[in-house]
Enzyme design. Structure first.
Site, PDB file in Angstrom:
ATOM      1  CE  LYS A   1      -4.019 -17.466  21.624  1.00  0.00           C
ATOM      2  NZ  LYS A   1      -5.511 -17.457  21.596  1.00  0.00           N
TER       3      LYS A   1
ATOM      4  CE1 TYR B   1      -5.702 -20.114  26.290  1.00  0.00           C
ATOM      5  CE2 TYR B   1      -4.341 -21.652  25.054  1.00  0.00           C
ATOM      6  CZ  TYR B   1      -4.819 -20.364  25.273  1.00  0.00           C
ATOM      7  OH  TYR B   1      -4.409 -19.334  24.469  1.00  0.00           O
TER       8      TYR B   1
ATOM      9  CG  PHE C   1     -13.542 -23.002  22.791  1.00  0.00           C
ATOM     10  CD1 PHE C   1     -12.316 -22.791  23.411  1.00  0.00           C
ATOM     11  CD2 PHE C   1     -14.667 -22.366  23.316  1.00  0.00           C
ATOM     12  CE1 PHE C   1     -12.209 -21.958  24.521  1.00  0.00           C
ATOM     13  CE2 PHE C   1     -14.568 -21.536  24.428  1.00  0.00           C
ATOM     14  CZ  PHE C   1     -13.338 -21.340  25.031  1.00  0.00           C
TER      15      PHE C   1
ATOM     16  NE  ARG D   1      -8.002  -9.210  29.473  1.00  0.00           N
ATOM     17  CZ  ARG D   1      -8.121 -10.452  29.013  1.00  0.00           C
ATOM     18  NH1 ARG D   1      -7.057 -11.227  28.878  1.00  0.00           N
ATOM     19  NH2 ARG D   1      -9.296 -10.922  28.663  1.00  0.00           N
TER      20      ARG D   1
ATOM     21  CB  THR E   1     -12.012 -13.371  22.307  1.00  0.00           C
ATOM     22  OG1 THR E   1     -11.731 -13.101  23.681  1.00  0.00           O
ATOM     23  CG2 THR E   1     -11.657 -14.805  21.994  1.00  0.00           C
TER      24      THR E   1
ATOM     25  CG  ASN F   1      -7.473 -15.325  19.398  1.00  0.00           C
ATOM     26  OD1 ASN F   1      -6.478 -16.018  19.542  1.00  0.00           O
ATOM     27  ND2 ASN F   1      -8.337 -15.101  20.369  1.00  0.00           N
TER      28      ASN F   1
ATOM     29  CG  HIS G   1      -3.368 -15.998  26.152  1.00  0.00           C
ATOM     30  ND1 HIS G   1      -4.667 -16.205  26.546  1.00  0.00           N
ATOM     31  CD2 HIS G   1      -2.638 -15.914  27.292  1.00  0.00           C
ATOM     32  CE1 HIS G   1      -4.708 -16.249  27.876  1.00  0.00           C
ATOM     33  NE2 HIS G   1      -3.486 -16.075  28.351  1.00  0.00           N
TER      34      HIS G   1
ATOM     35  CD  GLU H   1      -2.111 -16.882  31.326  1.00  0.00           C
ATOM     36  OE1 GLU H   1      -3.324 -17.202  31.392  1.00  0.00           O
ATOM     37  OE2 GLU H   1      -1.728 -15.809  30.814  1.00  0.00           O
TER      38      GLU H   1
END
Ligand code: CMP
Length: 132
Positions: free
Chosen positions: A9, A49, A57, A85, A91, A112, A115, A126
């Protein structure tokens, strides 16, 4: 072999963490199958998203994701989605296990660092934002 997407990100890209995150993937047994950097339009970020549309958010998330370059990495290995993951961590970076990508590079529950896809269906969906 299973495929997944790791998206780095804008906060992590702008702080120069791309190379270190790719190293963590390789050191932990992931094959790098493809890499592409891009900047999301508002429309693309809202579609990426879409499962979070309507959450408190959501608008802030779209502003954050469209605020700079992101890097999409296609990784492959057996059980890639679960194992990626695990390496990414919780998260909220404050709750992420030490040594996970978010524990090392995350700044807040929103900023964070990365993703990771959460299912085979979402991985393919994705990945299509980065790779044809
Ligand atoms: P990600 O795993 O990409 O999925 C949704 C993103 O929304 C999440 O990481 C964060 O960047 C952001 N976000 C911001 N606030 C929250 C929250 N309260 N709960 C979950 N995700 C949040």
């Amino acid at each position: 072999m299973e495929r997944s997407l790791l998206m780095i990100k804008p906060d992590a890209v702008s702080k120069g963490a791309v190379g270190r995150i790719i190293s963590m993937l390789e050191e932990n047994g992931f094959r790098i199958l493809a890499i592409k950097s891009k900047r999301f339009s508002t429309e693309e970020a809202e579609r990426f998203y879409e499962m979070h549309r309507g959450k408190p958010f959501f608008r802030s998330l779209v502003d954050y994701i469209t605020g700079g370059m992101v890097v999409g990495i296609m990784v492959g290995r057996d059980d890639a989605i679960r194992l990626l993951r695990d390496l990414v961590g919780a998260t909220d970076p404050k709750e992420a296990r030490p040594g996970t990508i978010r524990a090392v590079f995350g700044e807040s529950i929103e900023r964070n660092a990365v993703h990771a896809s959460d299912s085979p269906e979402n991985a393919e969906r994705e990945l299509s934002f980065f790779f044809r």
